[in-house]
Design a protein around this motif. Structure first.
Motif, mmCIF file in Angstrom:
data_model
loop_
_atom_site.group_PDB
_atom_site.id
_atom_site.type_symbol
_atom_site.label_atom_id
_atom_site.label_comp_id
_atom_site.label_asym_id
_atom_site.label_seq_id
_atom_site.Cartn_x
_atom_site.Cartn_y
_atom_site.Cartn_z
ATOM 1 N N HIS A 148 54.221 42.395 50.723
ATOM 2 C CA HIS A 148 53.195 41.996 49.763
ATOM 3 C C HIS A 148 52.036 41.351 50.519
ATOM 4 C CE1 HIS A 148 51.199 40.013 46.408
ATOM 5 N NE2 HIS A 148 51.995 40.649 45.563
ATOM 6 N N PRO A 149 50.789 41.688 50.174
ATOM 7 C CA PRO A 149 49.642 41.105 50.898
ATOM 8 C C PRO A 149 49.654 39.577 50.923
ATOM 9 C CG PRO A 149 48.919 42.883 49.453
ATOM 10 C CD PRO A 149 50.364 42.662 49.151
ATOM 11 N N GLN A 150 50.174 38.964 49.874
ATOM 12 C CA GLN A 150 50.208 37.503 49.843
ATOM 13 C C GLN A 150 51.196 36.950 50.869
ATOM 14 O OE1 GLN A 150 48.008 35.991 48.037
ATOM 15 N NE2 GLN A 150 48.604 33.938 48.674
ATOM 16 N N GLU A 171 52.181 38.558 53.665
ATOM 17 C CA GLU A 171 51.611 38.828 54.987
ATOM 18 C C GLU A 171 50.516 37.815 55.326
ATOM 19 O OE1 GLU A 171 52.550 40.927 57.204
ATOM 20 O OE2 GLU A 171 53.470 42.694 56.279
ATOM 21 N N ALA A 172 49.655 37.499 54.360
ATOM 22 C CA ALA A 172 48.520 36.612 54.621
ATOM 23 C C ALA A 172 48.952 35.212 55.011
ATOM 24 C CB ALA A 172 47.620 36.544 53.379
ATOM 25 N N ASN A 173 50.106 34.788 54.532
ATOM 26 C CA ASN A 173 50.572 33.433 54.805
ATOM 27 C C ASN A 173 51.624 33.361 55.917
ATOM 28 O OD1 ASN A 173 49.381 31.374 52.714
ATOM 29 N ND2 ASN A 173 49.719 33.274 51.590
ATOM 30 N N TYR A 175 51.298 30.271 45.546
ATOM 31 C CA TYR A 175 51.301 31.430 46.435
ATOM 32 C C TYR A 175 50.885 31.136 47.869
ATOM 33 C CZ TYR A 175 51.690 33.951 42.032
ATOM 34 O OH TYR A 175 52.119 34.407 40.811
ATOM 35 N N LYS A 177 46.471 31.054 51.668
ATOM 36 C CA LYS A 177 45.619 32.195 51.962
ATOM 37 C C LYS A 177 46.017 33.385 51.094
ATOM 38 C CE LYS A 177 45.580 30.734 56.833
ATOM 39 N NZ LYS A 177 45.948 31.132 58.211
ATOM 40 N N GLY A 178 45.234 34.460 51.212
ATOM 41 C CA GLY A 178 45.605 35.697 50.550
ATOM 42 C C GLY A 178 44.966 35.891 49.197
ATOM 43 N N PRO A 179 45.144 37.081 48.619
ATOM 44 C CA PRO A 179 44.457 37.430 47.372
ATOM 45 C C PRO A 179 44.887 36.604 46.164
ATOM 46 C CG PRO A 179 46.077 39.113 47.975
ATOM 47 C CD PRO A 179 45.948 38.201 49.148
#
Length: 765
Positions: A317-319, A321-323, A498, A501-503
């Motif tokens: 999930h992009p969230q 990965e971003a964190n 969440y 960072k991230g969307p």
């Protein structure tokens, strides 16, 4: 440097809970040496081993060899922490735990028995088992289901909770050692892990029956559940609390529900006579449009919501990965391994994953010399009520995870002040249990002088826990920049849904929504419907992770004098609570799927109905003779074996079925209900629960002790303070002038309240 940099840890444990403690300590800088027998840890080659032993060294020692026993003794004399399942891990090498503590007075000996104190288990074999622990503690029968019988969880959530909390307790003991110079014996049992994860379920009136669990797998809350849209896709709605419940009902055109004479008040949505028909009406509306439209509506309303997905998508999930919650390491035998990252962030002393699990015998550490300490002096008795006694923490969290962080820090002895508005935390009634042990300071931070009064308290505090969104925190003057100007050594630990960072950063997130998005619901439901966990497992485990973050930051500050900001999130916790299940590598066997009212995956590892109850059966390696027990031929199918055992079990009492299973080499326990566990004389004696007076002349069970410390144990029950009960005392102790306090009270910016009735709200899960 990381908080644990320079600390040496000897790990003698196997399985999940103990190695996870070692992993978390390693993630934050400790040199962890995993002691293995000549053949290696039995879990080598599995996902659990590959993930939970990252960043460690491997030291092969044979307990039957005196020379190896001397090596272990010498290593322990210069170690800071020793991780054991029970005293048997040491006695196998001829080492007495009490003698070790006298010889190494700075050592923190962290013991994690599978059930209760001193390594005793009610099941044969004494091994670690999430399933047997859940069955005997009453939690398996507390999960909501269709038929109201015990349910098998496919994630070992109590072992993960035991590990996270044991890490927090170990770090708290090391923090205390920075001041006293002494180590101690820390014990966090499997039952402690159960209590950390499910303290709300164990808080009941003594005259109340066990709740009926045959309510379906959507749970008991009509606006806080999962739903199926017109396109057949499932999604979760986090409409919880007095703000979001009516907002959602109004948006769905169902606000008339509150005018129904059966309801009349929001709290009555949760009455058993109401949540069924109310849920049916809500489900009917949600079935009229596709999922995407409903998720758009929830976002516009500011209500947490999300699509239900499978766990195999969660790490990507992009969230996540971003964190940094999806990491990849090169394992010496498995190749590239993907696994969850570190579940909390410390900006001033960050953690770091220092490589894959070690090859057998790969010791990467350097020899240590003994640290200076109070050697030769008799170890003192208890010196303070909790290892964090003397530290002051302000908790500005709401609902469950934020306040529970403060309550767990109070359990560790900290003076925790709950900062809340004059009307109180909006979830105080339903979240009663999660607010124990804190004093209350009621302030309107938007009112004239409110923030200045809070800053006066911050000047003498050590840490602040907050769940304010970044923009809100800055506007109120309670962000890290503002607080650190008031107190440069302050620790600020922030909770979000969440991550930073991230969307989805900044979006509202709640336990139920993260259960669905992370795959926990589909994992439990299997080919059936997504299953809502009756336990607020993400919320409660987040509380333990938050407490760990504060303890790590305080340890770092004791060593360096530096404050810092840190963060934890529900998304990170949802990842940690599926740790072994999310580890991936080529050739890894698929995770065990659940199913409707899941009872277990194999005939030798499942629940069986007896004549008067239920039994949880589990094989113990080669000593368990399944064919003899079932009376079937060696080539019989699993279904035939299961049917044969089930038929025999139904003719016996549960106690007789347990004895029969044990005679064939199996571990087995009678499956209890929570009311039975609460009345267990041994558990009452050990303060697993407390029996205490409640409002209106009733009595109630309340959570007991969550850990044991040989020198710094906190004792006795913890109460819930009334809103603003300690406002004047806290402001006075902070140096606020009497005239200013009176002005704050007269303007309504500050509120002095009365003690709270010790009572419980409706069951909302």
């Amino acid at each position: 440097m990381s908080p644990m940099t320079g600390f040496a840890v000897i790990e003698l444990t196997t399985g999940i809970a103990g190695p996870m403690v070692g992993m978390l300590l390693s993630d934050f800088g400790a040199d962890v040496i995993k002691v293995e027998p000549p053949g290696g840890d039995p879990l080598r080659g599995t996902a659990a081993f590959a993930g939970l032993n990252r960043g460690k060294s491997s030291l092969v020692l044979d307990a039957d060899q005196p020379a190896d026993a001397r090596v272990l003794w010498e290593r322990l004399l210069v170690a800071d922490v020793c991780l054991i399942k029970d005293a048997g891990d040491l006695s196998a090498f001829g080492i007495d735990a009490d003698e070790l503590r006298q010889a190494a007075p700075r050592l923190v000996l962290a013991e994690m028995p599978p059930y209760g104190s001193e390594g005793e288990t009610p099941w044969q074999g004494g091994h670690e088992s999430n399933a047997l622990l859940a069955a005997y503690s009453g939690l398996a029968w507390r999960q909501a289901s269709f038929d109201g019988t015990p349910v098998e969880w496919v994630r070992p959530q109590f072992l993960y909770a035991q590990a996270i909390w044991a890490t927090a307790c170990t770090v708290a003991a090391l923090t205390e050692r920075e001041r006293s110079g002494w180590g101690q014996h820390v014990e966090v049992t499997g039952l402690h892990g159960v209590m950390v994860m499910s303290s709300g379920q164990f808080a009941t009136f003594t005259d109340a029956p066990d709740p009926i669990t045959a309510v379906g797998v959507a749970g008991r809350h009509p606006t806080y559940s999962r739903f199926r849209a017109s396109d057949g896709k499932w999604f979760v709605v986090g409409g919880l609390g007095p703000k979001f419940e009516p907002l959602l009902l109004n948006a769905l055109g169902l606000i008339d529900i509150l005018d129904d004479p059966r309801v009349g008040h929001l709290s009555k949505l949760l009455e058993p006579s109401n949540y069924g028909w109310v849920s049916e009406r809500i489900r009917g509306v949600f079935a009229t449009k596709p999922r995407a439209e409903w998720l758009d509506m929830l976002e516009r309303l500011g209500i947490a919501g999300g699509a239900i997905e499978s766990s195999d998508k969660w790490l990507d999930h992009p969230q996540i990965e971003a964190n940094g919650l999806h990491v990849r390491v090169q394992d010496p035998t498995l190749g590239e391994v993907s696994m969850p990252g570190i579940p909390l962030v410390l900006h001033g002393s960050p953690g770091d994953i220092r490589g894959a699990a070690p090859a057998l015998g790969e010791d990467r550490t350097s020899p240590r010399t003994p640290a200076s300490g109070p050697g030769g002096i008799p170890m003192p008795a208890a010196v303070r009520p909790g290892p964090l006694s003397g530290f002051t923490v302000l908790d500005m969290g709401t609902f469950v995870a934020g306040p529970y962080t403060g309550s767990l820090l109070a359990e560790l002895g900290a003076d925790v002040i709950k900062v809340e508005p004059s009307r109180g935390d909006p979830f105080r009634q339903s979240g009663f249990t999660y607010n124990r042990g804190m004093r209350s300071l009621a302030l309107d931070l938007k009112g004239h002088g409110g923030v200045e009064a809070l800053h006066a308290v911050v000047r003498n505090a050590d840490a602040v826990v907050s769940s304010n969104r970044p923009g809100t925190a800055a506007a109120l003057g309670v962000d890290y920049a503002s607080l650190s100007r008031v107190n440069p050594k302050i620790v600020l630990m922030t909770l979000s849904g969440y991550g930073e960072k991230g969307p989805l950063a900044g979006q509202p997130g709640v336990d139920m929504v993260l259960q669905g998005m992370s795959g926990m619901m589909t994992g439990q439901g299997g080919d059936s419907e997504p299953v809502c966990n009756t336990l607020a497992s993400i919320d409660t485990a987040s509380g333990a992770i938050g407490a760990l973050g504060v303890a790590l930051a305080l340890l770092h500050r004791e060593r360096t004098g530096e404050g810092q900001q840190g963060s934890f999130s529900l998304a990170a916790t949802a990842t940690a609570l599926q740790f072994c299940e999310l580890v991936r590598f080529e050739g890894k066997p698929p995770a065990v799927p659940g199913g409707q009212d899941f009872k277990g995956a194999r005939p030798d590892d499942r629940f069986y109905a007896a004549a008067d109850g239920w039994v949880r059966l589990q094989a113990i390696g080669a000593q368990s003779d399944l064919d003899a027990m079932a009376g079937t031929s060696p080539d019989a199918s699993s279904d035939d074996i299961q049917e044969a055992i089930a038929a025999r079990m139904k003719t016996m009492s549960a106690q007789a079925a347990v004895a029969w299973a044990q005679s064939h080499g199996f571990a087995a326990v009678v499956t209890r209900k929570i009311s039975q566990a609460q009345r267990d004389e041994q558990l009452l004696e050990s303060e697993f629960v407390h029996v205490r007076p409640a409002a209106a002349g009733r009595t109630m069970f309340a959570p007991g002790r969550f850990a044991r410390f040989s020198r710094t144990s906190r004792r006795g029950p913890m109460s819930v303070a009334g809103v603003g009960e300690s406002t004047v005392a806290i402001l006075r102790d902070a140096g606020v002038a009497r005239e200013q306090i009176e002005a704050l009270l007269s303007s309504g910016v500050a509120t002095q309240g009365d003690p709270a009735p010790q009572t419980l709200g409706y069951i909302y899960r």
